[in-house]
Design an enzyme around this catalytic site. Structure first.
Site, short mmCIF file in Angstrom:
data_model
loop_
_atom_site.label_atom_id
_atom_site.label_comp_id
_atom_site.label_asym_id
_atom_site.label_seq_id
_atom_site.Cartn_x
_atom_site.Cartn_y
_atom_site.Cartn_z
CG HIS A 261 -1.97 -1.06 1.18
ND1 HIS A 261 -2.86 -1.22 0.16
CD2 HIS A 261 -2.21 -2.08 2.04
CE1 HIS A 261 -3.63 -2.27 0.39
NE2 HIS A 261 -3.25 -2.81 1.52
CG ASP B 79 -4.97 -10.33 2.93
OD1 ASP B 79 -4.81 -9.14 3.28
OD2 ASP B 79 -4.51 -10.79 1.87
N1 LIG Z 1 -12.16 -3.29 8.32
C1 LIG Z 1 -10.73 -3.44 8.46
C2 LIG Z 1 -10.03 -2.18 8.03
C3 LIG Z 1 -8.82 -2.55 7.21
N2 LIG Z 1 -7.94 -1.43 7.06
C4 LIG Z 1 -6.59 -1.67 6.62
C5 LIG Z 1 -6.41 -2.91 5.80
C6 LIG Z 1 -4.94 -3.03 5.44
C7 LIG Z 1 -4.61 -4.29 4.66
C8 LIG Z 1 -3.10 -4.46 4.59
C9 LIG Z 1 -2.66 -5.58 3.63
O1 LIG Z 1 -3.19 -6.83 4.03
O2 LIG Z 1 -3.10 -5.34 2.31
C10 LIG Z 1 -1.13 -5.67 3.62
F1 LIG Z 1 -0.74 -6.62 2.75
F2 LIG Z 1 -0.60 -4.51 3.27
F3 LIG Z 1 -0.70 -5.99 4.84
ZN LIG Z 2 -4.18 -7.48 2.39
#
Ligand SMILES: NCCCNCCCCCC(O)(O)C(F)(F)F
Ligand SMILES: [Zn+2]
Length: 343
Positions: A160, A285
């Site tokens: 990100h 994920d």
């Molecule tokens: N409702 C949950 C709110 C989520 N907010 C942020 C999600 C970030 C995902 C991070 C990711 O999994 O893409 C990485 F690979 F960068 F770690």
């Molecule tokens: Zn992710």
């Protein structure tokens, strides 16, 4: 397959994140990397080696120098301002505001250099970021040196993070750094295949106008999924980069049948592009039990992903991104890697 890993990731812990109006303990926790490391060991994937330290030159090949130079100052400046907890921005230069003027105070700079409240700093965060970056480069050096593949067990993740911003648990874009390093080492073309559930908006932004690095992203549809504001299918690259950015947004509930069809198309387009190396942003994920994600891949699907990537027959660097079903993250991530080895 060799794994590169650093225990320094553990210093990035205890951070809080803002989710649905609440400040909660961060999902991106140290145990994630420990479960993956333990699984690498139990599955006897191969040796686990420490990273070699690097200067920040390779980071500044894809990130703005002022952004990179800002990162190590965050915690000292935050502490100087008399606060503890998590250093988090809370005001951003969005539409109608100015980002051409760089503010001076740490609170403002945290907003100036981020796109969300999901990249908190604590005391050990910079050391973790730097070690994750060193892990990615050290693994890339193994592949450059002739290894068919290597696993950069990176934490914090990176996809990100854009040229001049952090967010979504990401600070330095490890996969982008590695892809650019391959280019600087003589690779003519590199593909980045991002299989994390979330769109790698930072990776897209960094290479969007370039034809020498192809970026393919499989992810939750940004109409309803984080990061919301990038990742649509009509984003195909700009200028010389037109056609070298390919997004596969998919709806909540996507299972293997739909996901693998996107993956097959992405691998075919990658093959057509004919890169000298592939960097895989490996997030798991996409798993049915992931607490923050909406895809339905099963544990038995992950080795299939690895086998398909192996069939590309290209030098491959795997860079760890996301995955939050902590018990299974090791099983699923290493499942991809053992599938690749068998492929
Ligand atoms: N409702 C949950 C709110 C989520 N907010 C942020 C999600 C970030 C995902 C991070 C990711 O999994 O893409 C990485 F690979 F960068 F770690
Ligand atoms: Zn992710």
């Amino acid at each position: 397959m060799k794994t590169i890993f650093s225990p320094l990731h553990a210093g990035h812990s205890g951070q809080m994140e803002l989710v649905a109006g609440e400040i909660v303990p961060g999902f991106e926790m140290p145990s994630r990397a420990e479960y993956v490391r333990a699984r690498v060991e139990s599955e006897k994937l191969g040796p686990i080696l420490p990273p070699v330290e690097h200067d920040l030159a390779a980071a500044k090949r894809v990130h703005a120098a002022d952004y990179i130079d800002f990162l190590p100052t965050v915690w000292p400046e935050w502490e100087k301002s008399g606060r503890g907890g998590s250093a988090l921005g809370y005001t951003w230069p969005t539409r109608g505001l100015r980002a051409d003027v760089r503010p001076k105070t740490i609170d403002a700079l945290l907003g100036y250099y981020s796109f969300d409240a999901g990249a908190p700093f604590v005391k050990g965060t910079w050391d973790a970021i730097k070690s994750s970056y060193d892990v990615a480069l050290t693994a890339a050096e193994l592949v450059k040196g002739g290894e068919r593949s290597a696993f950069a067990l990176c934490r914090p993740p990176g996809h990100h993070a854009g040229a001049a911003f952090m967010g979504g648990y990401c600070f330095i874009n490890n996969a982008a750094v590695a892809a650019q390093w391959f280019r600087d080492q003589g690779a003519k073309k590199v593909s980045i295949l991002d299989v994390d559930y979330h769109h790698g908006n930072g990776t897209q932004e960094i290479f969007y106008s370039r034809a020498d690095v192809q970026v393919l992203n499989l992810h939750g549809d940004p109409m309803s999924e984080y990061p919301f504001f990038l990742g649509h299918a009509d984003e195909r690259g700009a200028g010389e980069g037109e056609g070298f950015n390919i997004n596969y947004p998919m709806p909540p509930g996507t299972s293997w049948e739909r996901w693998s069809a996107s993956h097959e198309d992405a691998c075919a387009k990658l093959q057509d592009y004919g890169p000298d190396a592939v960097v895989v942003s490996l997030g798991v994920d996409t798993f049915e039990k992931d607490p923050i994600s909406q895809f339905k891949l099963k544990t038995e699907d992950y080795p299939k992903i690895g086998r398909r990537i192996a069939r590309l027959g290209l030098p491959t660097l795997f860079v760890m991104e996301g995955g939050y079903a902590v018990e299974e993250i090791g099983i699923n991530a290493v499942g991809v890697l053992t599938g690749f080895e068998e492929g």
